[in-house]
Write an enzyme that holds these catalytic residues in place. Structure first.
Site, mmCIF file in Angstrom:
data_model
loop_
_atom_site.group_PDB
_atom_site.id
_atom_site.type_symbol
_atom_site.label_atom_id
_atom_site.label_comp_id
_atom_site.label_asym_id
_atom_site.label_seq_id
_atom_site.Cartn_x
_atom_site.Cartn_y
_atom_site.Cartn_z
ATOM 1 N N GLU A 1 0.850 -1.192 0.000
ATOM 2 C CA GLU A 1 0.000 0.000 0.000
ATOM 3 C C GLU A 1 0.888 1.245 0.000
ATOM 4 O OE1 GLU A 1 -2.364 1.515 -0.774
ATOM 5 O OE2 GLU A 1 -3.983 1.629 0.686
ATOM 6 N N ASP A 2 0.387 2.322 -0.598
ATOM 7 C CA ASP A 2 1.179 3.548 -0.643
ATOM 8 C C ASP A 2 1.198 4.245 0.715
ATOM 9 O OD1 ASP A 2 -1.518 4.152 -0.875
ATOM 10 O OD2 ASP A 2 -1.314 5.522 -2.572
ATOM 11 N N LYS B 1 0.678 7.814 8.293
ATOM 12 C CA LYS B 1 0.320 9.060 8.994
ATOM 13 C C LYS B 1 -0.304 8.663 10.317
ATOM 14 C CE LYS B 1 -1.510 11.762 5.201
ATOM 15 N NZ LYS B 1 -2.712 12.392 4.661
ATOM 16 N N ARG C 1 0.599 12.429 -9.801
ATOM 17 C CA ARG C 1 1.225 11.125 -9.577
ATOM 18 C C ARG C 1 2.639 11.071 -10.135
ATOM 19 N NH1 ARG C 1 -2.834 7.492 -7.906
ATOM 20 N NH2 ARG C 1 -4.882 7.867 -8.783
ATOM 21 N N PHE D 1 -1.470 16.490 3.486
ATOM 22 C CA PHE D 1 -1.832 15.745 2.292
ATOM 23 C C PHE D 1 -0.648 15.737 1.334
ATOM 24 C CE2 PHE D 1 -3.889 14.456 -1.561
ATOM 25 C CZ PHE D 1 -4.727 13.474 -1.086
ATOM 26 N N ASP E 1 -3.667 5.972 6.368
ATOM 27 C CA ASP E 1 -4.180 7.196 6.954
ATOM 28 C C ASP E 1 -5.111 6.784 8.111
ATOM 29 O OD1 ASP E 1 -4.576 10.253 6.086
ATOM 30 O OD2 ASP E 1 -6.523 9.451 6.542
HETATM 31 P P1 IMP Z 1 -7.348 5.283 4.796
HETATM 32 O O1 IMP Z 1 -8.428 4.259 4.481
HETATM 33 O O2 IMP Z 1 -7.910 6.496 5.469
HETATM 34 O O3 IMP Z 1 -6.188 4.669 5.553
HETATM 35 O O4 IMP Z 1 -6.815 5.841 3.423
HETATM 36 C C1 IMP Z 1 -5.913 5.139 2.655
HETATM 37 C C2 IMP Z 1 -5.951 5.571 1.199
HETATM 38 O O5 IMP Z 1 -6.251 6.958 1.072
HETATM 39 C C3 IMP Z 1 -4.586 5.398 0.583
HETATM 40 O O6 IMP Z 1 -4.542 4.169 -0.083
HETATM 41 C C4 IMP Z 1 -4.459 6.560 -0.368
HETATM 42 O O7 IMP Z 1 -4.888 6.167 -1.650
HETATM 43 C C5 IMP Z 1 -5.377 7.618 0.187
HETATM 44 N N1 IMP Z 1 -4.620 8.666 0.921
HETATM 45 C C6 IMP Z 1 -4.572 8.886 2.251
HETATM 46 N N2 IMP Z 1 -3.792 9.948 2.570
HETATM 47 C C7 IMP Z 1 -3.321 10.416 1.399
HETATM 48 C C8 IMP Z 1 -2.424 11.497 1.046
HETATM 49 O O8 IMP Z 1 -1.891 12.255 1.878
HETATM 50 N N3 IMP Z 1 -2.181 11.640 -0.274
HETATM 51 C C9 IMP Z 1 -2.719 10.845 -1.241
HETATM 52 N N4 IMP Z 1 -3.534 9.813 -0.964
HETATM 53 C C10 IMP Z 1 -3.840 9.600 0.345
HETATM 54 MG MG MG Z 2 -3.558 3.522 -1.801
#
Ligand code: IMP
Ligand code: MG
Length: 205
Positions: free
Chosen positions: A122-123, A154, A190, A177, A126
């Site tokens: 995963e990238d 994060k 990207r 972000f 959050d």
């Molecule tokens: P989560 O479900 O809140 O953990 O969000 C995860 C997904 O949200 C990641 O796979 C990203 O694609 C996107 N995401 C969360 N934070 C960022 C950010 O700072 N920049 C770009 N994409 C983000």
């Molecule tokens: Mg992602």
């Protein structure tokens, strides 16, 4: 296990100090992690994953679209010694800069994970909702083992009810972000080679 580089209190580098194409430059607050540092850290993660699994095969699952660049660099890395199989699927929980809390997973046959050593790539983590949903699906299909590798985490943003901890993590970052190295804002940015912070006024809902 995971011992990421902590860049939470790092000073952001002015976009003028590094090479950044003009179409992107004016939208950026600055650079948080430069491409050279990303490259070196991704190689280190590849070597740690290899050490843990060699000579056994892992099934590497890429969470599209954001993790595409990280996934390719990690797996096709000169330090990736252990054999692997690749699978990609799409997962989303974000609209613009807001985590929707609602997670959309593409229809994907998770039964491929049965009995396998699975590595989810995963990238960024959050709130953790997206990975929670993915790992729940994987566990339902009885993998031999399951690990997570993320480039960025994060921790300040994690939903306290979600117990996701990556086994491998590149960097812990502040509550900003970020875009670049495959990460987007509304499908843009990207192609930036560095991990950058967008100007605040661009990300206001
Ligand atoms: P989560 O479900 O809140 O953990 O969000 C995860 C997904 O949200 C990641 O796979 C990203 O694609 C996107 N995401 C969360 N934070 C960022 C950010 O700072 N920049 C770009 N994409 C983000
Ligand atoms: Mg992602």
């Amino acid at each position: 296990m995971s011992d990421p580089i902590n860049v939470i209190n790092r000073e952001i580098i002015s976009p003028d100090k590094l090479i950044i194409p003009d179409p992107y430059k004016s939208d950026l607050e600055g650079v948080l992690i430069s491409s050279g540092e990303i490259k070196s850290r991704v190689s280190k993660l590849a070597s740690e994953i290899s050490k843990a699994h060699y000579p056994e095969e892992i099934l590497a699952l890429c969470v599209l679209d954001g993790a595409m660049k990280f996934y390719a660099d990690l797996l096709y890395n000169e330090h990736m010694w252990t054999p692997f199989e690749i699978r990609t699927f799409s997962g989303k929980s974000y609209k613009g800069t807001t985590s929707t809390g609602e997670v959309n997973l593409e229809i994907f046959d998770f039964s491929v994970v049965k009995g396998r050593k699975v590595l989810v790539v995963e990238d960024i983590i959050d709130t953790g909702h997206l990975l929670k949903k993915i790992t729940n699906e994987i566990y339902r299909h009885k993998p031999f083992s399951l690990e997570i590798v993320c480039l960025l985490d994060k921790p300040e943003r994690r939903d306290p009810e979600i117990d996701i901890v990556p086994e491998y993590c590149g960097f812990t970052i502040p509550n900003e972000f970020v875009v670049g190295y495959g990460l987007d804002y509304n499908n843009k940015y990207r192609g930036l080679r560095h991990i950058c912070v967008l100007k605040k006024e661009l990300t206001k809902p």
